[in-house]
Scaffold this motif. Structure first.
Motif, mmCIF file in Angstrom:
data_model
loop_
_atom_site.group_PDB
_atom_site.id
_atom_site.type_symbol
_atom_site.label_atom_id
_atom_site.label_comp_id
_atom_site.label_asym_id
_atom_site.label_seq_id
_atom_site.Cartn_x
_atom_site.Cartn_y
_atom_site.Cartn_z
ATOM 1 N N LYS A 22 0.826 -1.206 0.000
ATOM 2 C CA LYS A 22 0.000 0.000 0.000
ATOM 3 C C LYS A 22 0.862 1.258 0.000
ATOM 4 O O LYS A 22 0.411 2.316 -0.430
ATOM 5 C CB LYS A 22 -0.907 0.004 1.225
ATOM 6 N N LYS A 23 2.081 1.123 0.508
ATOM 7 C CA LYS A 23 2.984 2.274 0.570
ATOM 8 C C LYS A 23 3.978 2.291 -0.585
ATOM 9 O O LYS A 23 4.952 3.033 -0.562
ATOM 10 C CB LYS A 23 3.725 2.278 1.905
ATOM 11 N N GLY A 24 3.727 1.457 -1.589
ATOM 12 C CA GLY A 24 4.521 1.498 -2.805
ATOM 13 C C GLY A 24 5.710 0.563 -2.847
ATOM 14 O O GLY A 24 6.525 0.638 -3.763
ATOM 15 N N ARG A 25 5.829 -0.338 -1.857
ATOM 16 C CA ARG A 25 6.952 -1.272 -1.833
ATOM 17 C C ARG A 25 6.586 -2.604 -2.481
ATOM 18 O O ARG A 25 5.422 -2.882 -2.732
ATOM 19 C CB ARG A 25 7.398 -1.517 -0.393
ATOM 20 N N SER A 26 7.624 -3.427 -2.693
ATOM 21 C CA SER A 26 7.439 -4.738 -3.330
ATOM 22 C C SER A 26 6.742 -5.704 -2.371
ATOM 23 O O SER A 26 7.222 -5.933 -1.249
ATOM 24 C CB SER A 26 8.785 -5.305 -3.761
ATOM 25 N N PHE A 27 5.636 -6.280 -2.825
ATOM 26 C CA PHE A 27 4.905 -7.240 -1.997
ATOM 27 C C PHE A 27 5.757 -8.479 -1.722
ATOM 28 O O PHE A 27 5.823 -8.975 -0.595
ATOM 29 C CB PHE A 27 3.597 -7.639 -2.677
ATOM 30 N N GLY A 28 6.420 -9.014 -2.756
ATOM 31 C CA GLY A 28 7.193 -10.240 -2.609
ATOM 32 C C GLY A 28 8.342 -10.107 -1.629
ATOM 33 O O GLY A 28 8.549 -10.968 -0.765
ATOM 34 N N LEU A 29 9.100 -9.016 -1.763
ATOM 35 C CA LEU A 29 10.241 -8.813 -0.860
ATOM 36 C C LEU A 29 9.786 -8.635 0.578
ATOM 37 O O LEU A 29 10.397 -9.177 1.503
ATOM 38 C CB LEU A 29 11.055 -7.602 -1.321
ATOM 39 N N TRP A 30 8.708 -7.900 0.757
ATOM 40 C CA TRP A 30 8.230 -7.674 2.121
ATOM 41 C C TRP A 30 7.534 -8.902 2.692
ATOM 42 O O TRP A 30 7.515 -9.093 3.910
ATOM 43 C CB TRP A 30 7.308 -6.447 2.155
ATOM 44 N N TRP A 31 6.976 -9.733 1.847
ATOM 45 C CA TRP A 31 6.420 -10.997 2.346
ATOM 46 C C TRP A 31 7.539 -11.887 2.893
ATOM 47 O O TRP A 31 7.429 -12.470 3.973
ATOM 48 C CB TRP A 31 5.686 -11.724 1.224
ATOM 49 N N LEU A 32 8.663 -11.955 2.157
ATOM 50 C CA LEU A 32 9.803 -12.738 2.613
ATOM 51 C C LEU A 32 10.370 -12.162 3.911
ATOM 52 O O LEU A 32 10.671 -12.900 4.863
ATOM 53 C CB LEU A 32 10.879 -12.775 1.528
ATOM 54 N N TYR A 33 10.501 -10.833 3.943
ATOM 55 C CA TYR A 33 10.983 -10.135 5.131
ATOM 56 C C TYR A 33 10.069 -10.429 6.322
ATOM 57 O O TYR A 33 10.524 -10.743 7.432
ATOM 58 C CB TYR A 33 11.032 -8.641 4.807
ATOM 59 N N GLY A 34 8.759 -10.361 6.113
ATOM 60 C CA GLY A 34 7.805 -10.588 7.185
ATOM 61 C C GLY A 34 7.771 -12.023 7.664
ATOM 62 O O GLY A 34 7.599 -12.294 8.864
ATOM 63 N N ALA A 35 7.925 -12.962 6.734
ATOM 64 C CA ALA A 35 7.915 -14.373 7.116
ATOM 65 C C ALA A 35 9.128 -14.729 7.956
ATOM 66 O O ALA A 35 9.044 -15.537 8.886
ATOM 67 C CB ALA A 35 7.846 -15.245 5.868
ATOM 68 N N LEU A 36 10.284 -14.115 7.648
ATOM 69 C CA LEU A 36 11.515 -14.434 8.372
ATOM 70 C C LEU A 36 11.655 -13.636 9.666
ATOM 71 O O LEU A 36 12.122 -14.177 10.675
ATOM 72 C CB LEU A 36 12.729 -14.164 7.466
ATOM 73 N N LEU A 37 11.242 -12.371 9.626
ATOM 74 C CA LEU A 37 11.428 -11.490 10.798
ATOM 75 C C LEU A 37 10.149 -10.689 11.053
ATOM 76 O O LEU A 37 10.145 -9.466 11.001
ATOM 77 C CB LEU A 37 12.608 -10.533 10.564
ATOM 78 N N PHE A 38 9.072 -11.377 11.321
ATOM 79 C CA PHE A 38 7.782 -10.716 11.471
ATOM 80 C C PHE A 38 7.807 -9.648 12.547
ATOM 81 O O PHE A 38 7.260 -8.559 12.376
ATOM 82 C CB PHE A 38 6.699 -11.752 11.796
#
Length: 248
Positions: A22-38
């Motif tokens: 929603k803030k213009g960032r990559s969904f895929g990269l942030w999904w990986l980031y969130g899954a590893l370091l929520f």
């Protein structure tokens, strides 16, 4: 690692990924980031600033202008998509705007969204759009393209609007001369004849050209078929007489 923990981490990663998108960032990269370091990714996604053309930024700007009392203009008049036009620009839609300089529109969807928001809530952009809207939707499109080409520098707005007005008027003159270049008997339209036709249009006549080159002039009470310069000039004299009778 147990499978259920892995599935749980994958699902949790969707939350910061959604916020970041929603803030213009990559969904895929942030999904990986969130899954590893929520535990780190979630507050990061919440507190980080949105990119200028992101959905969150657009909504924030819209609320900002709305809070200052600026109401959106008619969206159908400034829609920039290729398949929509406002009702005020039916004349220009009939023209052949084959010149790519007029036909080109912002290609970036985020730029298009930003332009729509500006035309709704920015008073200076609204004023520029309102000034160009009588000339047709193609010229409003051109305003958006030129505005972004100049890095959204509002100091150029007046110059852009003035230049587009001049281009529109020149375009009208060229189109007029092309449509009424020759009479049905293949003689060039004289300047006097062109002036008569312009006067007829100003007086409320609808002008068109038939397949054989005959000029058709029509209003609520009469229809005239003009094939020669002499007939056009005769029509002009009658039109002048009618105007004088109406004035007396």
């Amino acid at each position: 690692m147990p499978m259920y923990i892995l599935i749980f981490a994958v699902l949790l990663g969707l939350i910061p990924a959604y916020l970041a998108q929603k803030k213009g960032r990559s969904f895929g990269l942030w999904w990986l980031y969130g899954a590893l370091l929520f535990i780190v990714a979630l507050p990061h996604a919440i507190i980080m600033n949105p990119l200028p053309n992101s959905e969150v930024a657009m909504k924030r700007d819209a609320l900002k202008w709305a809070s200052k009392g600026f109401n959106p203009i008619n969206q159908t008049a400034i829609e920039l998509t290729a398949d929509r036009r406002g009702s005020d620009d039916s004349d220009i839609n009939k023209r052949d705007l084959s010149n790519s300089d007029h036909a080109q529109r912002p290609q970036n969807p985020q730029t298009l969204d930003r332009w729509r928001a500006l035309t709704r809530y920015d008073p200076e952009i609204q004023a520029a759009v309102e000034e160009l809207r009588p000339f047709g939707g193609a010229w409003v499109d051109k305003l958006g393209r030129d505005f972004f080409a100049l890095n959204e520098d509002k100091s150029y707005l007046l110059k852009i609007v003035q230049k587009l007005k001049e281009e529109s008027q020149q375009f009208d003159r060229e189109e007029w001369n092309a449509q009424f270049r020759c009479t049905a008997d293949r003689e060039p339209c004289s300047e006097e004849s062109l002036n008569v036709l312009r006067k007829a249009k100003e007086s409320g006549y609808a002008l068109s050209t038939q397949s054989d080159g005959t000029f058709l002039l029509k209003n609520d009470t009469s229809t005239s078929y003009l094939r020669t310069n002499d007939q056009i000039l005769r029509f002009g004299r009658n039109l002048l007489a009618q105007s004088q009778n109406s004035a007396s």
